[in-house]
Write a protein that holds these residues in place. Structure first.
Motif, PDB file in Angstrom:
ATOM      1  N   ALA A  36       0.673  -1.199   0.139  1.00  0.00           N
ATOM      2  CA  ALA A  36      -0.399   0.067  -0.097  1.00  0.00           C
ATOM      3  C   ALA A  36       1.312   1.570   0.232  1.00  0.00           C
ATOM      4  CB  ALA A  36      -0.980  -0.023   1.429  1.00  0.00           C
ATOM      5  N   PHE A  37       1.766   1.087   0.443  1.00  0.00           N
ATOM      6  CA  PHE A  37       3.177   2.260   0.958  1.00  0.00           C
ATOM      7  C   PHE A  37       3.370   2.943  -0.015  1.00  0.00           C
ATOM      8  CE2 PHE A  37       1.929   0.546   4.298  1.00  0.00           C
ATOM      9  CZ  PHE A  37       2.714   1.753   5.536  1.00  0.00           C
ATOM     10  N   ALA A  38       4.188   3.999  -0.901  1.00  0.00           N
ATOM     11  CA  ALA A  38       3.965   4.968  -1.979  1.00  0.00           C
ATOM     12  C   ALA A  38       5.900   4.054  -2.417  1.00  0.00           C
ATOM     13  CB  ALA A  38       4.602   5.967  -1.711  1.00  0.00           C
ATOM     14  N   ASP A  39       5.862   4.563  -3.451  1.00  0.00           N
ATOM     15  CA  ASP A  39       7.880   3.478  -4.268  1.00  0.00           C
ATOM     16  C   ASP A  39       8.317   3.765  -4.963  1.00  0.00           C
ATOM     17  OD1 ASP A  39       5.933   0.771  -4.646  1.00  0.00           O
ATOM     18  OD2 ASP A  39       4.715   1.772  -5.503  1.00  0.00           O
ATOM     19  N   ALA A  40       8.081   5.618  -4.895  1.00  0.00           N
ATOM     20  CA  ALA A  40       9.047   6.393  -5.320  1.00  0.00           C
ATOM     21  C   ALA A  40       8.506   8.075  -5.275  1.00  0.00           C
ATOM     22  CB  ALA A  40       9.701   5.847  -6.527  1.00  0.00           C
ATOM     23  N   ALA A  41       9.659   9.260  -4.682  1.00  0.00           N
ATOM     24  CA  ALA A  41       9.128  10.513  -4.862  1.00  0.00           C
ATOM     25  C   ALA A  41      10.483  11.012  -5.388  1.00  0.00           C
ATOM     26  CB  ALA A  41       9.646  10.517  -3.486  1.00  0.00           C
ATOM     27  N   SER A  42      10.221  12.429  -5.957  1.00  0.00           N
ATOM     28  CA  SER A  42      11.290  13.329  -6.712  1.00  0.00           C
ATOM     29  C   SER A  42      10.232  14.979  -5.665  1.00  0.00           C
ATOM     30  CB  SER A  42      11.028  13.033  -7.808  1.00  0.00           C
ATOM     31  OG  SER A  42       9.942  13.209  -8.228  1.00  0.00           O
ATOM     32  N   SER A  43      11.428  15.708  -5.925  1.00  0.00           N
ATOM     33  CA  SER A  43      10.863  17.183  -5.592  1.00  0.00           C
ATOM     34  C   SER A  43      11.763  18.069  -6.910  1.00  0.00           C
ATOM     35  CB  SER A  43      12.014  17.434  -4.510  1.00  0.00           C
ATOM     36  OG  SER A  43      12.142  19.078  -4.591  1.00  0.00           O
ATOM     37  N   THR A  44      10.912  18.708  -7.248  1.00  0.00           N
ATOM     38  CA  THR A  44      11.106  20.594  -8.245  1.00  0.00           C
ATOM     39  C   THR A  44      12.389  20.774  -7.584  1.00  0.00           C
ATOM     40  OG1 THR A  44       9.417  21.878  -7.442  1.00  0.00           O
ATOM     41  CG2 THR A  44       9.232  20.349  -9.184  1.00  0.00           C
ATOM     42  N   GLY A  45      12.125  21.238  -5.246  1.00  0.00           N
ATOM     43  CA  GLY A  45      13.442  21.589  -4.411  1.00  0.00           C
ATOM     44  C   GLY A  45      14.255  20.601  -4.174  1.00  0.00           C
ATOM     45  N   SER A  46      14.450  21.681  -3.398  1.00  0.00           N
ATOM     46  CA  SER A  46      16.070  20.561  -2.152  1.00  0.00           C
ATOM     47  C   SER A  46      15.091  21.255  -0.998  1.00  0.00           C
ATOM     48  CB  SER A  46      16.722  21.651  -2.536  1.00  0.00           C
ATOM     49  OG  SER A  46      17.740  21.776  -3.921  1.00  0.00           O
ATOM     50  N   PRO A  47      14.298  20.065  -0.787  1.00  0.00           N
ATOM     51  CA  PRO A  47      13.253  19.739   0.877  1.00  0.00           C
ATOM     52  C   PRO A  47      14.661  19.365   1.974  1.00  0.00           C
ATOM     53  CG  PRO A  47      12.549  17.800  -0.771  1.00  0.00           C
ATOM     54  CD  PRO A  47      13.528  18.742  -1.430  1.00  0.00           C
ATOM     55  N   LEU A  48      14.733  19.632   2.920  1.00  0.00           N
ATOM     56  CA  LEU A  48      15.699  18.433   3.686  1.00  0.00           C
ATOM     57  C   LEU A  48      15.396  16.868   3.964  1.00  0.00           C
ATOM     58  CD1 LEU A  48      15.517  21.055   6.417  1.00  0.00           C
ATOM     59  CD2 LEU A  48      17.925  21.476   4.875  1.00  0.00           C
ATOM     60  N   ILE A  49      16.439  16.530   3.251  1.00  0.00           N
ATOM     61  CA  ILE A  49      16.185  15.181   3.823  1.00  0.00           C
ATOM     62  C   ILE A  49      16.583  14.730   5.720  1.00  0.00           C
ATOM     63  CG2 ILE A  49      16.643  12.618   3.662  1.00  0.00           C
ATOM     64  CD1 ILE A  49      17.731  13.678   0.398  1.00  0.00           C
ATOM     65  N   TYR A  50      15.782  13.756   6.416  1.00  0.00           N
ATOM     66  CA  TYR A  50      15.709  14.134   8.073  1.00  0.00           C
ATOM     67  C   TYR A  50      15.426  12.089   7.537  1.00  0.00           C
ATOM     68  CZ  TYR A  50      10.507  13.601   8.513  1.00  0.00           C
ATOM     69  OH  TYR A  50       9.112  13.422   8.296  1.00  0.00           O
ATOM     70  N   GLY A  51      16.384  11.220   9.452  1.00  0.00           N
ATOM     71  CA  GLY A  51      16.160  10.175   9.725  1.00  0.00           C
ATOM     72  C   GLY A  51      17.116   9.164   8.752  1.00  0.00           C
ATOM     73  N   GLY A  52      18.115   9.664   8.401  1.00  0.00           N
ATOM     74  CA  GLY A  52      18.729   8.911   7.572  1.00  0.00           C
ATOM     75  C   GLY A  52      18.778   8.373   6.794  1.00  0.00           C
ATOM     76  N   ALA A  53      17.946   9.204   5.517  1.00  0.00           N
ATOM     77  CA  ALA A  53      17.654   8.486   4.054  1.00  0.00           C
ATOM     78  C   ALA A  53      18.345   9.213   3.209  1.00  0.00           C
ATOM     79  CB  ALA A  53      15.893   8.280   3.993  1.00  0.00           C
ATOM     80  N   LEU A  54      19.056   8.292   2.396  1.00  0.00           N
ATOM     81  CA  LEU A  54      19.619   8.456   1.254  1.00  0.00           C
ATOM     82  C   LEU A  54      19.398   9.664  -0.196  1.00  0.00           C
ATOM     83  CD1 LEU A  54      22.039   5.634   1.224  1.00  0.00           C
ATOM     84  CD2 LEU A  54      22.506   7.703   3.065  1.00  0.00           C
ATOM     85  N   SER A  55      18.016   9.703   0.139  1.00  0.00           N
ATOM     86  CA  SER A  55      17.543  10.207  -1.057  1.00  0.00           C
ATOM     87  C   SER A  55      15.616  10.476  -1.013  1.00  0.00           C
ATOM     88  CB  SER A  55      17.379   9.499  -2.385  1.00  0.00           C
ATOM     89  OG  SER A  55      16.857   8.597  -2.110  1.00  0.00           O
ATOM     90  N   ILE A  56      15.173  11.317  -1.465  1.00  0.00           N
ATOM     91  CA  ILE A  56      13.968  11.776  -1.338  1.00  0.00           C
ATOM     92  C   ILE A  56      13.265  10.319  -1.735  1.00  0.00           C
ATOM     93  CG2 ILE A  56      11.936  13.220  -2.360  1.00  0.00           C
ATOM     94  CD1 ILE A  56      14.224  15.361  -3.061  1.00  0.00           C
TER      95      ILE A  56
END
Length: 200
Positions: A36-56
């Protein structure tokens, strides 16, 4: 040769094996399909990434709600559903998870960036990893999506200049099939296999 006895044997085997395939993920008081959960994501800007994730994409895909992105400006985040699209069923169809002590507002577009946008406020629902997880529950009817139709992408923007939401994921609310449905399908597959073997 088809017999009731063979079908019952296949059905019984399926009843034993189907719990292996019937994976459920629980968040708060809601049970979700494992796809059920999302499979991918991207961004037109540069939001901050938190929680140790390596990419958006890493931050917003899957069921780990302790990773995510924080809006810092006028970014647009696109979240994609590949394995299981968001289907318009009766009631709410989608949950967007927003991480943080204070619920925030987002502007949500469903389908394409040119479609109608609606501002939603998140509501506190539960805690994960010691932090509040706020939810936005969305009915695709509000976006003019016909019953039974599906969408595969959503677009999230900052709701207003006073709010900087922290999005930690999204999930479809499509119902989880009953174990009996899995068993019937699996049982028929086993029976078909046995019949094919007999003809060979």
């Amino acid at each position: 040769m088809f017999t009731v006895q063979k079908f019952l044997i296949a059905f019984s085997i399926a009843q034993i094996l189907c719990p292996i395939a019937d994976a459920v993920i629980i968040k708060g008081t809601t049970s979700y399909r494992d796809d059920a959960f999302a499979d991918a994501a991207s961004s037109t800007g540069s939001p901050l990434i938190y929680g140790g994730a390596l990419s958006i994409s890493d931050a917003l895909s899957g069921s780990d709600l302790t990773t995510g992105v924080e809006f810092v400006g006028a970014e647009t985040v696109q979240i994609d559903f590949i394995d299981n699209t968001i289907k318009n069923i009766a009631g709410n169809d989608l949950v967007i998870f927003e991480y943080g002590a204070n619920p925030e507002t987002i502007s949500l577009t469903v389908g394409s960036m040119e479609s109608m946008s609606i501002v939603y406020a998140s509501v506190f629902s539960f805690q994960e990893g010691g932090t509040n997880i706020n939810e936005i529950r969305v009915d695709l009817n509000d976006f003019g999506i016909a019953m039974g139709n599906s969408v595969s992408s959503i677009f999230i923007k900052v709701g207003d200049s006073a709010h900087k939401p922290e999005i930690s994921g999204a999930a479809s609310l499509e119902p989880i099939p009953e174990p009996g449905q899995y068993a019937l399908i699996f049982g028929l597959a086993i029976l078909g296999y046995l019949l094919l073997r007999r003809k060979a």
